[in-house]
Design a protein around this motif. Structure first.
Motif, PDB file in Angstrom:
ATOM      1  N   ARG C  49      24.245 -15.265 -14.729  1.00  0.00           N
ATOM      2  CA  ARG C  49      23.500 -14.153 -14.208  1.00  0.00           C
ATOM      3  C   ARG C  49      22.080 -15.002 -13.456  1.00  0.00           C
ATOM      4  O   ARG C  49      21.799 -14.468 -12.411  1.00  0.00           O
ATOM      5  N   LEU C  51      21.665 -17.732 -12.722  1.00  0.00           N
ATOM      6  CA  LEU C  51      22.117 -18.571 -11.276  1.00  0.00           C
ATOM      7  C   LEU C  51      21.959 -17.685 -10.152  1.00  0.00           C
ATOM      8  O   LEU C  51      21.598 -17.958  -9.120  1.00  0.00           O
ATOM      9  N   GLU C  53      20.623 -14.706  -9.885  1.00  0.00           N
ATOM     10  CA  GLU C  53      19.226 -14.154  -9.683  1.00  0.00           C
ATOM     11  C   GLU C  53      18.408 -15.346  -8.706  1.00  0.00           C
ATOM     12  O   GLU C  53      17.913 -14.705  -7.884  1.00  0.00           O
ATOM     13  N   LEU C  54      18.719 -16.572  -9.157  1.00  0.00           N
ATOM     14  CA  LEU C  54      17.971 -17.598  -8.470  1.00  0.00           C
ATOM     15  C   LEU C  54      18.320 -17.578  -7.023  1.00  0.00           C
ATOM     16  O   LEU C  54      17.497 -17.942  -5.951  1.00  0.00           O
ATOM     17  N   GLN C  55      19.564 -17.738  -6.993  1.00  0.00           N
ATOM     18  CA  GLN C  55      20.314 -17.715  -5.437  1.00  0.00           C
ATOM     19  C   GLN C  55      19.954 -16.490  -4.844  1.00  0.00           C
ATOM     20  O   GLN C  55      19.481 -16.711  -3.513  1.00  0.00           O
ATOM     21  N   ALA C  56      19.878 -15.423  -5.265  1.00  0.00           N
ATOM     22  CA  ALA C  56      19.287 -14.170  -4.382  1.00  0.00           C
ATOM     23  C   ALA C  56      17.655 -14.487  -3.945  1.00  0.00           C
ATOM     24  O   ALA C  56      17.544 -14.119  -3.002  1.00  0.00           O
ATOM     25  N   ILE C  57      16.934 -14.945  -4.914  1.00  0.00           N
ATOM     26  CA  ILE C  57      15.644 -15.080  -4.460  1.00  0.00           C
ATOM     27  C   ILE C  57      15.510 -16.197  -3.537  1.00  0.00           C
ATOM     28  O   ILE C  57      14.743 -15.815  -2.357  1.00  0.00           O
ATOM     29  N   MET C  60      16.292 -14.530  -0.338  1.00  0.00           N
ATOM     30  CA  MET C  60      15.185 -13.657   0.019  1.00  0.00           C
ATOM     31  C   MET C  60      14.102 -14.391   0.813  1.00  0.00           C
ATOM     32  O   MET C  60      13.382 -14.154   1.773  1.00  0.00           O
ATOM     33  N   ASP C  61      13.965 -15.672   0.356  1.00  0.00           N
ATOM     34  CA  ASP C  61      12.975 -16.828   0.812  1.00  0.00           C
ATOM     35  C   ASP C  61      13.292 -16.985   2.371  1.00  0.00           C
ATOM     36  O   ASP C  61      12.494 -17.048   3.199  1.00  0.00           O
ATOM     37  N   GLU C  70      18.957  -6.103  -0.556  1.00  0.00           N
ATOM     38  CA  GLU C  70      17.823  -6.356  -1.630  1.00  0.00           C
ATOM     39  C   GLU C  70      17.900  -5.411  -2.810  1.00  0.00           C
ATOM     40  O   GLU C  70      18.151  -5.605  -3.892  1.00  0.00           O
ATOM     41  N   GLU C  71      18.343  -3.975  -2.560  1.00  0.00           N
ATOM     42  CA  GLU C  71      18.427  -3.119  -3.319  1.00  0.00           C
ATOM     43  C   GLU C  71      19.826  -3.224  -4.092  1.00  0.00           C
ATOM     44  O   GLU C  71      19.517  -3.149  -5.409  1.00  0.00           O
ATOM     45  N   GLY C  74      19.536  -6.229  -6.255  1.00  0.00           N
ATOM     46  CA  GLY C  74      18.345  -6.026  -7.404  1.00  0.00           C
ATOM     47  C   GLY C  74      18.841  -5.130  -8.467  1.00  0.00           C
ATOM     48  O   GLY C  74      18.921  -5.464  -9.773  1.00  0.00           O
ATOM     49  N   LEU C  77      21.765  -6.839 -10.526  1.00  0.00           N
ATOM     50  CA  LEU C  77      21.366  -7.857 -11.487  1.00  0.00           C
ATOM     51  C   LEU C  77      20.464  -7.434 -12.503  1.00  0.00           C
ATOM     52  O   LEU C  77      20.693  -7.980 -13.865  1.00  0.00           O
ATOM     53  N   LYS C 107      15.904 -25.638  -8.637  1.00  0.00           N
ATOM     54  CA  LYS C 107      15.652 -26.542  -7.392  1.00  0.00           C
ATOM     55  C   LYS C 107      16.700 -27.333  -7.075  1.00  0.00           C
ATOM     56  O   LYS C 107      16.800 -28.022  -5.879  1.00  0.00           O
ATOM     57  N   ILE C 109      20.058 -26.568  -7.126  1.00  0.00           N
ATOM     58  CA  ILE C 109      21.382 -26.046  -6.570  1.00  0.00           C
ATOM     59  C   ILE C 109      21.115 -25.952  -4.796  1.00  0.00           C
ATOM     60  O   ILE C 109      20.194 -25.383  -4.543  1.00  0.00           O
TER      61      ILE C 109
END
Lengths: 70, 202, 109
Positions: C49, C51, C53-57, C60-61, C70-71, C74, C77, C107, C109
């Motif tokens: 989970r 991983l 979240e990080l991938q989603a962020i 977004m970047d 995003e909704e 978000g 998750l 960092k 992945i």
């Protein structure tokens, strides 16, 4: 505002009850020479299953770029 | 008996530590069973000679395992590299701010992104703090409210490094809830690494 | 920003080792078998989970996501995290029992 800095010797940290120093000492307990990269499932002191875990993790676009099926 | 580490020196060693010999190395042993007690003994042994290849204090390594490892060229090579060195642990700690409960998924993921960005900023500050002379730098470790790393330093450079960190901290402009802990010198825990091969286990 | 493809497998193994004890053993005790198995399974679930979240962020970047995406990401998750924590609590496990250090891993992945 300048960064506040505190120095402690190793002995101070081990004997301290300051939570931040305690965390630091606890973090250190798992470092040093340790046999790792393997995982055992153990019941009643009997090792039953050995897991040698190799994971491949990748962002989706990297896998697609390499020609893997989608 | 559990192993504290290996050394090339004779000692004398503090009370509670006994010594075995194998493959040209001394293996330091103790009956202490708590990680913290073993760590305290390791620090004492380390400070006596600055020549200790430390075992993870909670690893419960037996004398037999330590003897086998003493024959390992990789261990001997690492010991040569780490002799006369210790580590300082540098930890950037932030007081936790309480976040309001998110009402939407978008708000939630954005607050996570903000936390993540802040973590990257803290990493940046820590990296700039430890950018000066050192022999090696461990990878960064993350805790709920802190990011930390270890610096590998020669015995004669410790005082100088501590002074430099003080000067740098005074020059950095940061939020008031951040503080830096510099602790050590310790035995070079973060730089003593042996890995077993999967092939060797089967 | 580009991200290298190489995986820091030592970091992955370290992360997984969090669910084991200091001898890399997941000791399954007859008295606490439910809790021990739950720690193993939930630790892996939370690892995956985080991983995601990080991938989603990361996406977004890169500005790759719409507001609606995003909704959805978000809320999914967020609910996944709440569900994992709820199940963990039923087995007497705290979020810290499942916690993993994904900082450096994130960092790589």
């Amino acid at each position: 505002m300048p960064l506040e800095l505190e120095m402690a010797t190793a002995e101070d940290a081990i004997g301290s009850s300051d939570r931040r120093l305690v965390d630091l000492v606890d973090g250190l307990l798992h470092h040093g020479v340790v046999i790792r990269g393997e995982l055992w499932l153990t019941v009643a002191d009997v090792d039953l299953v050995f897991l040698g875990i190799d994971l491949l993790l990748a962002a989706p676009h990297k896998m697609r770029a390499s020609g893997a099926p989608q | 008996m559990n192993v504290l580490g290996w050394t090339t020196k004779h000692g004398p060693w503090p009370q509670g530590v006994s010594c075995g010999h194998h493959a040209g190395l001394f293996v330091l042993l103790t009956d202490a069973d708590k990680g913290r007690e073993r760590l305290a003994l390791q620090v004492q042994c380390f400070k006596a000679e600055w020549d200790l290849m430390p075992v993870a204090p909670t690893a419960d390594l037996s004398f037999l395992q330590a003897q086998r490892l003493a024959e390992d060229v990789d261990l001997q090579e690492q010991m040569r590299r780490l002799s006369g060195m210790g580590q300082l642990t540098v930890s950037l700690t932030k007081a936790q701010t309480t976040l309001s409960k998110p009402t939407s998924g978008r708000q939630w993921i954005h607050s996570r992104k903000a936390q993540h960005d802040e973590m990257l900023q803290d990493e940046q500050i820590l990296r700039s703090m430890v950018a000066g002379p050192k022999t090696a730098l461990s990878s960064l470790r993350h805790q709920a409210d802190a990011v930390q790393c270890d610096l590998l330093i020669k015995q004669q450079d410790v005082a100088l490094t501590q002074e430099r960190l003080i000067t740098q901290a005074a020059a950095i402009d940061t939020s008031p809830n951040a503080s830096l802990f510099v602790t050590g010198p310790w035995p070079p825990f973060g730089f003593a690494k042996l890995r077993t091969d999967h092939a060797a286990v089967t | 920003m580009t991200y290298p493809f190489e995986i820091n497998s030592a970091a992955v193994q370290d992360a997984l080792a969090h669910v084991a004890d200091d001898n890399n053993r997941v000791t399954i005790d007859p008295e606490t078998v439910e809790q021990d198995l739950a720690r193993l399974v939930l630790g892996l679930m939370e690892f995956l989970r985080q991983l995601m979240e990080l991938q989603a962020i990361r996406q977004m970047d890169n500005g790759a996501l719409t507001d609606i995406q995003e909704e959805k990401l978000g809320s999914t998750l967020m609910r996944a995290e709440a569900a994992i924590h709820d199940i963990a609590a039923k087995f007497g496990l705290t979020p810290a029992d499942l916690s993993l250090d994904l900082g450096p891993l994130g960092k790589t992945i």
